[in-house]
Motif scaffolding. Structure first.
Motif, short mmCIF file in Angstrom:
data_model
loop_
_atom_site.label_atom_id
_atom_site.label_comp_id
_atom_site.label_asym_id
_atom_site.label_seq_id
_atom_site.Cartn_x
_atom_site.Cartn_y
_atom_site.Cartn_z
N TYR A 36 -1.24 97.65 11.09
CA TYR A 36 -0.49 96.49 10.61
C TYR A 36 1.01 96.76 10.68
O TYR A 36 1.79 95.89 11.06
CB TYR A 36 -0.88 96.15 9.16
N LEU A 37 1.40 97.99 10.31
CA LEU A 37 2.82 98.34 10.33
C LEU A 37 3.38 98.33 11.75
O LEU A 37 4.46 97.77 11.99
CB LEU A 37 3.05 99.69 9.66
N MET A 38 2.65 98.90 12.70
CA MET A 38 3.13 98.91 14.09
C MET A 38 3.22 97.49 14.65
O MET A 38 4.19 97.15 15.34
CB MET A 38 2.23 99.79 14.97
N ALA A 39 2.24 96.65 14.34
CA ALA A 39 2.28 95.25 14.80
C ALA A 39 3.45 94.52 14.16
O ALA A 39 4.15 93.74 14.83
CB ALA A 39 0.96 94.56 14.45
N ALA A 40 3.71 94.78 12.88
CA ALA A 40 4.82 94.14 12.17
C ALA A 40 6.16 94.59 12.74
O ALA A 40 7.09 93.79 12.85
CB ALA A 40 4.75 94.45 10.68
N MET A 41 6.26 95.87 13.11
CA MET A 41 7.51 96.38 13.71
C MET A 41 7.80 95.66 15.02
O MET A 41 8.94 95.31 15.31
CB MET A 41 7.42 97.90 13.92
N ARG A 42 6.75 95.40 15.81
CA ARG A 42 6.93 94.66 17.06
C ARG A 42 7.31 93.22 16.77
O ARG A 42 8.26 92.68 17.33
CB ARG A 42 5.64 94.73 17.89
N LYS A 43 6.59 92.57 15.83
CA LYS A 43 6.85 91.17 15.49
C LYS A 43 8.26 90.96 14.95
O LYS A 43 8.92 89.98 15.28
CB LYS A 43 5.82 90.69 14.47
N LYS A 44 8.73 91.89 14.13
CA LYS A 44 10.07 91.78 13.52
C LYS A 44 11.16 92.40 14.40
O LYS A 44 12.30 92.54 13.98
CB LYS A 44 10.08 92.46 12.14
N SER A 45 10.80 92.77 15.62
CA SER A 45 11.75 93.34 16.60
C SER A 45 12.52 94.54 16.05
O SER A 45 13.73 94.65 16.22
CB SER A 45 12.72 92.27 17.09
N VAL A 46 11.81 95.44 15.39
CA VAL A 46 12.44 96.67 14.89
C VAL A 46 12.76 97.53 16.11
O VAL A 46 11.87 97.84 16.90
CB VAL A 46 11.50 97.41 13.91
N PRO A 47 14.05 97.89 16.30
CA PRO A 47 14.45 98.59 17.53
C PRO A 47 14.11 100.09 17.55
O PRO A 47 14.97 100.95 17.60
CB PRO A 47 15.97 98.37 17.57
N LEU A 48 12.81 100.38 17.47
CA LEU A 48 12.31 101.74 17.58
C LEU A 48 11.22 101.78 18.63
O LEU A 48 10.55 100.77 18.86
CB LEU A 48 11.73 102.22 16.24
N ILE A 49 11.02 102.93 19.24
CA ILE A 49 9.99 103.10 20.25
C ILE A 49 8.85 103.90 19.61
O ILE A 49 9.05 105.06 19.23
CB ILE A 49 10.54 103.83 21.48
N VAL A 50 7.68 103.27 19.46
CA VAL A 50 6.53 103.93 18.85
C VAL A 50 5.86 104.81 19.89
O VAL A 50 5.58 104.38 21.00
CB VAL A 50 5.53 102.89 18.29
N VAL A 51 5.62 106.08 19.52
CA VAL A 51 4.95 107.04 20.41
C VAL A 51 3.66 107.52 19.75
O VAL A 51 3.52 107.49 18.53
CB VAL A 51 5.87 108.23 20.76
N ALA A 52 2.72 107.96 20.58
CA ALA A 52 1.41 108.41 20.08
C ALA A 52 1.39 109.90 19.76
O ALA A 52 0.43 110.38 19.16
CB ALA A 52 0.34 108.08 21.12
N ASP A 53 2.42 110.63 20.15
CA ASP A 53 2.48 112.08 19.93
C ASP A 53 3.61 112.41 18.96
O ASP A 53 4.78 112.16 19.26
CB ASP A 53 2.71 112.78 21.27
N PRO A 54 3.29 112.96 17.79
CA PRO A 54 4.35 113.26 16.82
C PRO A 54 5.40 114.24 17.34
O PRO A 54 6.55 114.22 16.91
CB PRO A 54 3.60 113.84 15.61
N MET A 55 5.02 115.09 18.31
CA MET A 55 5.99 116.06 18.86
C MET A 55 7.03 115.39 19.76
O MET A 55 8.06 115.96 20.04
CB MET A 55 5.26 117.19 19.61
N GLN A 56 6.76 114.16 20.21
CA GLN A 56 7.72 113.41 21.02
C GLN A 56 8.61 112.52 20.17
O GLN A 56 9.52 111.87 20.68
CB GLN A 56 6.99 112.54 22.04
N ALA A 57 8.35 112.49 18.88
CA ALA A 57 9.04 111.55 18.00
C ALA A 57 10.31 112.13 17.38
O ALA A 57 10.35 113.31 17.04
CB ALA A 57 8.10 111.12 16.88
N ASP A 58 11.32 111.26 17.25
CA ASP A 58 12.52 111.63 16.49
C ASP A 58 12.22 111.52 15.00
O ASP A 58 12.75 112.28 14.19
CB ASP A 58 13.69 110.68 16.84
#
Length: 142
Positions: A36-58
Motif C-alpha cells: 500500500y505504501l509503495m502504491a501510495a508513493m507512486r500515486k502521490k508522485s513521491v520523487p524516490l526510486i523504489v528498489v528491491a535490494d536494500p544494498m542498492q538503496a540510499d
C-alpha cells in the motif's frame, strides 16, 4: 588518537537529515502494508526510486501497521463498519543511520483502510522531500 576515534563515524549534522530527490529507497516488509505504501508513493508522485535490494538503496523505510475491525458497538452506535487503521514508518539513511523521516497515521474510520493511511504517509513524505529540496537549493547558492 585512540582506537575508538579512528573508527568513529563523523558526527551527523542537520544536512544529513535532508532527503535528496530521486534517491533510491527500499521498503521493508510490514505485513503487507509495504505494498500500500509503495502504491501510495507512486500515486502521490513521491520523487524516490523504489528498489528491491536494500544494498542498492540510499534509504530504508520500515514500520508497523495495524487494522482494527469495527466492532458491533461501533456499527450499532455510530452506524459505521469502517475499520480503524494505524501505521508508523521511519526512513533511515542506510549509510549514516540517521533517521530522515518518521511519521504515524491514526485513522479511526478509514474509508479505504490501509490505502488511505498509506496515502497520508506518502503525502507527508513527499512534502518533506520538497521542503528539503528548497533547503538543498538554498545551501548550494551560498
Amino acid at each position: 588518537p585512540t582506537a575508538d576515534s579512528v573508527t568513529a563515524a563523523p558526527k551527523p549534522t542537520t544536512a544529513d537529515t535532508l532527503i535528496r530527490r530521486d534517491a533510491t529507497v527500499y521498503v521493508d516488509d510490514m505485513d503487507g502494508f509495504e505494498h500500500y505504501l509503495m502504491a501510495a508513493m507512486r500515486k502521490k508522485s513521491v520523487p524516490l526510486i523504489v528498489v528491491a535490494d536494500p544494498m542498492q538503496a540510499d534509504y530504508i523505510i520500515f514500520g508497523v501497521s495495524e487494522t482494527k475491525r469495527a466492532g458491533w458497538a461501533k456499527m450499532f452506535f455510530l452506524g459505521t463498519g469502517k475499520s480503524g487503521e494505524m501505521a508508523s514508518i521511519s526512513m533511515v539513511d542506510r549509510r549514516t543511520k540517521v533517521v530522515v523521516f518518521a511519521d504515524s497515521s491514526h485513522r479511526y474510520a478509514a474509508n479505504r483502510g490501509q490505502r488511505s493511511t498509506a496515502e497520508k504517509l506518502a503525502k507527508y513524505l513527499g512534502k518533506k522531500i520538497k521542503q528539503d529540496e528548497k533547503k538543498l537549493h538554498a545551501t548550494s547558492k551560498k
